[in-house]
Scaffold this motif. Structure first.
Motif, mmCIF file in Angstrom:
data_model
loop_
_atom_site.group_PDB
_atom_site.id
_atom_site.type_symbol
_atom_site.label_atom_id
_atom_site.label_comp_id
_atom_site.label_asym_id
_atom_site.label_seq_id
_atom_site.Cartn_x
_atom_site.Cartn_y
_atom_site.Cartn_z
ATOM 1 N N PRO A 41 0.951 -1.347 0.070
ATOM 2 C CA PRO A 41 -0.078 0.078 0.002
ATOM 3 C C PRO A 41 0.841 1.204 -0.103
ATOM 4 N N SER A 42 0.200 2.310 -0.606
ATOM 5 C CA SER A 42 1.036 3.320 -0.499
ATOM 6 C C SER A 42 0.309 4.750 -0.183
ATOM 7 N N ARG A 43 0.531 6.027 -0.201
ATOM 8 C CA ARG A 43 -0.088 6.996 0.239
ATOM 9 C C ARG A 43 -1.482 7.208 -0.432
ATOM 10 N N TYR A 44 -1.469 7.144 -1.516
ATOM 11 C CA TYR A 44 -3.016 7.352 -2.111
ATOM 12 C C TYR A 44 -3.808 5.773 -2.544
ATOM 13 N N CYS A 45 -2.787 5.227 -2.315
ATOM 14 C CA CYS A 45 -3.364 3.634 -2.622
ATOM 15 C C CYS A 45 -3.269 2.714 -1.540
ATOM 16 N N PRO A 46 -4.254 2.936 -0.564
ATOM 17 C CA PRO A 46 -4.232 2.160 0.724
ATOM 18 C C PRO A 46 -4.797 0.993 0.411
ATOM 19 N N SER A 47 -4.112 -0.044 -0.396
ATOM 20 C CA SER A 47 -4.955 -1.339 -0.820
ATOM 21 C C SER A 47 -4.972 -2.413 0.454
ATOM 22 N N ASP A 48 -4.211 -2.021 1.448
ATOM 23 C CA ASP A 48 -4.488 -2.979 2.493
ATOM 24 C C ASP A 48 -5.936 -2.804 3.394
ATOM 25 N N HIS A 49 -6.619 -1.704 2.953
ATOM 26 C CA HIS A 49 -7.828 -1.186 3.538
ATOM 27 C C HIS A 49 -9.069 -1.607 2.990
ATOM 28 N N VAL A 50 -8.606 -1.890 1.607
ATOM 29 C CA VAL A 50 -10.000 -2.263 0.519
ATOM 30 C C VAL A 50 -9.845 -3.413 0.152
ATOM 31 N N VAL A 51 -9.341 -4.621 1.036
ATOM 32 C CA VAL A 51 -9.158 -5.849 0.706
ATOM 33 C C VAL A 51 -10.779 -6.663 0.415
ATOM 34 N N GLY A 52 -11.299 -6.220 1.556
ATOM 35 C CA GLY A 52 -12.819 -6.834 1.663
ATOM 36 C C GLY A 52 -13.559 -6.441 0.550
ATOM 37 N N LEU A 53 -13.763 -5.119 0.180
ATOM 38 C CA LEU A 53 -14.457 -4.590 -0.951
ATOM 39 C C LEU A 53 -13.800 -5.366 -2.354
ATOM 40 N N ALA A 54 -12.652 -5.283 -2.562
ATOM 41 C CA ALA A 54 -11.949 -5.914 -3.741
ATOM 42 C C ALA A 54 -12.183 -7.248 -3.675
ATOM 43 N N VAL A 55 -11.909 -8.221 -2.753
ATOM 44 C CA VAL A 55 -12.471 -9.497 -2.986
ATOM 45 C C VAL A 55 -13.850 -9.651 -3.162
ATOM 46 N N ALA A 56 -14.676 -9.174 -2.573
ATOM 47 C CA ALA A 56 -16.360 -9.287 -2.840
ATOM 48 C C ALA A 56 -16.698 -8.980 -4.143
ATOM 49 N N GLU A 57 -15.878 -7.957 -4.856
ATOM 50 C CA GLU A 57 -16.249 -7.354 -6.178
ATOM 51 C C GLU A 57 -15.560 -8.322 -7.287
ATOM 52 N N PHE A 58 -14.463 -8.458 -7.107
ATOM 53 C CA PHE A 58 -13.516 -9.327 -8.156
ATOM 54 C C PHE A 58 -12.923 -10.572 -7.851
ATOM 55 N N GLY A 59 -13.137 -11.037 -6.621
ATOM 56 C CA GLY A 59 -12.383 -12.135 -6.198
ATOM 57 C C GLY A 59 -12.839 -13.515 -6.772
ATOM 58 N N ARG A 60 -13.902 -13.409 -7.530
ATOM 59 C CA ARG A 60 -14.486 -14.617 -8.181
ATOM 60 C C ARG A 60 -14.009 -14.779 -9.522
ATOM 61 N N LEU A 61 -13.501 -13.627 -10.332
ATOM 62 C CA LEU A 61 -13.037 -13.635 -11.628
ATOM 63 C C LEU A 61 -11.705 -14.495 -11.531
ATOM 64 N N PRO A 62 -11.456 -14.904 -12.661
ATOM 65 C CA PRO A 62 -10.142 -15.636 -12.804
ATOM 66 C C PRO A 62 -8.808 -14.628 -12.713
ATOM 67 N N ALA A 63 -7.878 -14.809 -12.033
ATOM 68 C CA ALA A 63 -6.808 -14.232 -11.799
ATOM 69 C C ALA A 63 -5.986 -13.631 -13.106
ATOM 70 N N GLY A 64 -5.363 -12.779 -13.069
ATOM 71 C CA GLY A 64 -4.699 -12.409 -14.359
ATOM 72 C C GLY A 64 -5.322 -11.317 -15.205
ATOM 73 N N ARG A 65 -5.108 -11.256 -16.333
ATOM 74 C CA ARG A 65 -5.443 -10.245 -17.213
ATOM 75 C C ARG A 65 -7.132 -10.064 -17.046
ATOM 76 N N ALA A 66 -7.989 -10.916 -17.076
ATOM 77 C CA ALA A 66 -9.277 -10.659 -17.093
ATOM 78 C C ALA A 66 -9.651 -10.026 -15.785
ATOM 79 N N ARG A 67 -9.013 -9.929 -14.645
ATOM 80 C CA ARG A 67 -9.372 -9.579 -13.436
ATOM 81 C C ARG A 67 -8.912 -8.213 -13.578
ATOM 82 N N VAL A 68 -7.992 -7.694 -14.128
ATOM 83 C CA VAL A 68 -7.437 -6.488 -14.068
ATOM 84 C C VAL A 68 -8.181 -5.444 -15.250
ATOM 85 N N GLU A 69 -8.855 -6.187 -16.338
ATOM 86 C CA GLU A 69 -9.566 -5.598 -17.100
ATOM 87 C C GLU A 69 -10.918 -5.337 -16.693
ATOM 88 N N ALA A 70 -11.526 -6.232 -15.782
ATOM 89 C CA ALA A 70 -12.581 -6.083 -15.103
ATOM 90 C C ALA A 70 -12.660 -4.869 -14.173
#
Lengths: 295, 295, 295, 295
Positions: free
Chosen positions: D125-154
């Protein structure tokens, strides 16, 4: 059942001279529910002081995973390990000789006074040190003090007297702002607040995870370093241990760069941790005003 | 083309006696893209001081919407209006007589010293005044001062000297924490910070939106009130206007309770705003140490 | 050694009819290091359902402090007590008859559809429900659903499926934003998030602290209420207990208004807490879609 | 009145071949109230593509300050300048040849799949990208998509459709959390949110400041890069310009590492800025699904 890493072997090396060295160790046990990459930052930073060291990995599964060593900034070393399902134990132990033999980092490149890329980087805000957001308070509180050492000492002193060291008072997502406002924290919070106030006043500052002989209760410890007069000086607003006995592990912008274990992919839970750090002979005395450079 | 509200009519009432009164007004124009309920808090709070007042509503559409008056806390009045599509103009004007004729709120119920439900409510943290999160800093900074008036005056003084009044420096989502850390804000931020520090030290404190004769540039203004010795005393860390000439509009926990216009449902944009506030004769002088009760 | 409060006495009143009632209780023990005012919100809200209740206070010191009852909003009652140094025990117990005898709040004043001051107040952001800051996400996620009951049910459903109920996962300073982002929380966090999303979509919503028969492990519980079709409907995104068996204690903007104990002045630490809540006969079944009004 | 930097001179070099190149420029004017060090990141990152470039500095004072070039990560270059009191103008212009001649970064070191120190760093995580604090939302929203390119495109798609590009909607202290919750932002906010969600899902991601031919209105632009299948792929959730015509300036953890001008010590205000970026021939078309590597 044990993979030794790195190659130099603990047992064969003669003991370091008495009354000068440090012995540090760290034993971690993880329960691994799903195979995971784990990034360890538990080895002491590279320097001429390392007399002997040893990293042992034990798992239920075969073959034993071999850690890969990655070089981090400022001598730091990160050990990356693919942990199989089951119980994973990682033990690190290092013996260090007296620091007198070596020049601290930073002394050499201080000529000229021109900012380097490294110093510019450590002026920038980071995850737990949002220095851009506290400029007003920092300037109001410390802006009239002369720049340089006196100001950083005033910052450290202020934190020491205003923030209470309370185990369990802070959460993993807390930043230096929380520490500043709530007036509570643990060592990492004290370090983050020092870094944040320094950067807000345009003093480059960085985070250092360390082994800390004398810490009670014993654990990993964290301090901060500020760039003053051409060198990185060590500050510890907790004043819980003498700074001159500290042993550097990892260095970075804040705790995000210095976690002792980051679990990536998979699931692994820390089940046990034991840290030791001792100094041969008596602990040095720290009068909190002397310059200390962290090795 | 004008609906008058409330019934008492401006024109018929003789002028208030010279050198004692206030005249305040507010003219708002909205572009309404989709019919919306708009909740206005622009009328002065109920008191014996209102000599005459008038609320005019103009729209492109027929029939003219009639505002409904809802009674808010502490004499506040909220005017709710269903705005049709088009241009909506709302004009308010009030003339007030001298305050000398009335006792300030709170004097009467001060006997006994027991906390009331109202005071307990104004001890609690609110949206822009997260007092629970700044207890450490508040106690470290002001905890040694004697409780009561001296402490609130010290808080107000501290804010005045450490926070810069910078137009445009704060955003609508900012809380008192942002003001404290960045050292910048506008009147609402100064008030929020005062409230927050008071509550953190267990002094009930509330937000007041006011008309402020003498403010330059003229606009709505905000101050805070603290419960001391059985009465609500008025504080203004901006020190931009004399407190004794202020005229209360709305009172609440923070700015969330005192918006001059809340658009609900639909879409309406504020296109123009003009506020006036004058006092008959000379503006009073405020030495910033006298007790002032807001009417 | 026991002061009874209020006057009606538990022992003298005949038991409530079988298979219809609730019995709730709460026992708190504080260690008081410095005399403190403590504001308790543990008594059930006033309604015709209270068959009998009793509040007992025990201290080491004499005379026994007598609690003062303050009326809060929506039938809530706050008991204010001056706690002397030493150990303070407060026990509350109430027996309630079946709710069938009473009309829920809100039904009566629903005519006309005009917003009231109360509903406007519960549209505003509050300390732990910063609804003004999440409008974008709320509209993107729920804005296309038809307004009213379906939307609030969708919000509750969404929270239930996306937020994990994890004991100890949240801190006392956390707001609904933390819950939304981290995806973890306890009952108060679930309620805060529901309130926040409702308000962001212009549905009045409020917080209710309740006794919750069937909760496991037993503790105080929190739910939220949304104003729909002229009444306050009860929602519980944790789905841990049937809503129809809940018993209201305190109502407010968020948890800041509903703490079971607020220590003011002095120092007092909660040393023990035991909550019970039972229903005569079997727990009702909640299909999570029926309308429930909280008594 | 002009110091040229670096040595190679614009005028002497023959024009790049038609229909293949980019021409970018940036003109900045500062009012310097107190002598200041200014760190510029306006020069394009080092690569074989630079056909010619020129950095001109103009000041009221003599001697002209000479910028020092510091090498940053990923080819970035920072120009440090001691600005005297008065008006400071800095002009940069570069001409670049077609990218076809060069291999993108990352292709070479992709073998093996082992994480490198760089990738580990860009997971943090960094100053404007506090990724440690949004794991729950990120996983709930994108966690079921296959890892890799498809997920980043989503992720990129999701940001594009849910966040509104609104000039002036965000403040300099805002993080990706603000963007996520308010649903508004500008290019840097879109990039921060993409980085944050990627890191929360354990995809290394970094920030890139770029010249962006086709941007309207023209300005500096920001995108993000994600590490997928052994290379850094470029994503731009704003979809305002074709990614293949972008020209890299600075690369880092977030905007804190890529400011076009950081004023250190002293006081200097940006008075004028003009950015240009053109491509020879027609702008390429971006179908938003192709892989793009940023040069």
């Amino acid at each position: 059942m044990t993979s030794q890493h790195p190659a130099n072997e603990w047992a064969r090396i003669p003991p370091a001279p008495a009354d000068s060295g440090r012995v540090v160790s760290c034993d971690l046990v993880f329960g691994v529910d799903e195979p995971a990459d784990i990034a360890f930052q538990i080895a002491v930073a590279r320097s001429g002081r390392i007399h002997a060291e040893r990293l042992d990995v034990t798992t239920d599964a075969r073959p034993l995973p071999r850690p890969t060593e990655l070089a981090g900034p400022h001598g730091g070393r990160l050990h990356l390990l693919r942990a199989p399902r089951g119980t994973l134990s990682v033990s690190y132990r290092a013996e260090l000789v007296s620091p007198e033999a070596e020049q601290p980092e930073g002394r050499a490149n201080s000529a000229g006074g021109q900012l380097t890329m490294e110093q510019l980087t450590f002026l920038r805000p980071s995850r737990y040190c949002p220095s851009d957001h506290v400029v007003g308070l920092a300037v109001a509180e410390f802006g009239r003090l002369p720049a340089g050492r006196a100001r950083v000492e005033a910052i450290t002193d202020w934190i020491h007297h205003r923030v209470a060291y309370v185990v369990g008072s802070s959460a993993v997502h807390d930043s230096a702002e929380d520490t500043l406002l709530t007036g509570q924290g643990v060592c990492r919070d004290f370090a983050h607040l020092g870094i944040t106030l320094c950067r807000a006043l345009e003093v480059p500052a960085r985070f250092a995870a360390v082994y800390a002989p004398g810490l009670d209760p014993m654990d990993f410890h964290a301090v901060f370093e500020a760039w003053i007069d051409g060198g990185w000086r060590t500050y510890d607003a907790t004043r819980k241990v003498p700074r001159s006995s500290l042993v550097r592990i990892a260095t970075g912008r804040d705790a995000a760069d210095a976690a002792f274990a980051d679990v990536l992919g998979g699931f692994a839970n820390l089940q046990a941790i034991e840290v030791t750090a001792t100094v041969t002979g008596n602990l040095p005395v720290d009068d909190h005003s002397a310059d200390v450079h962290l090795y």
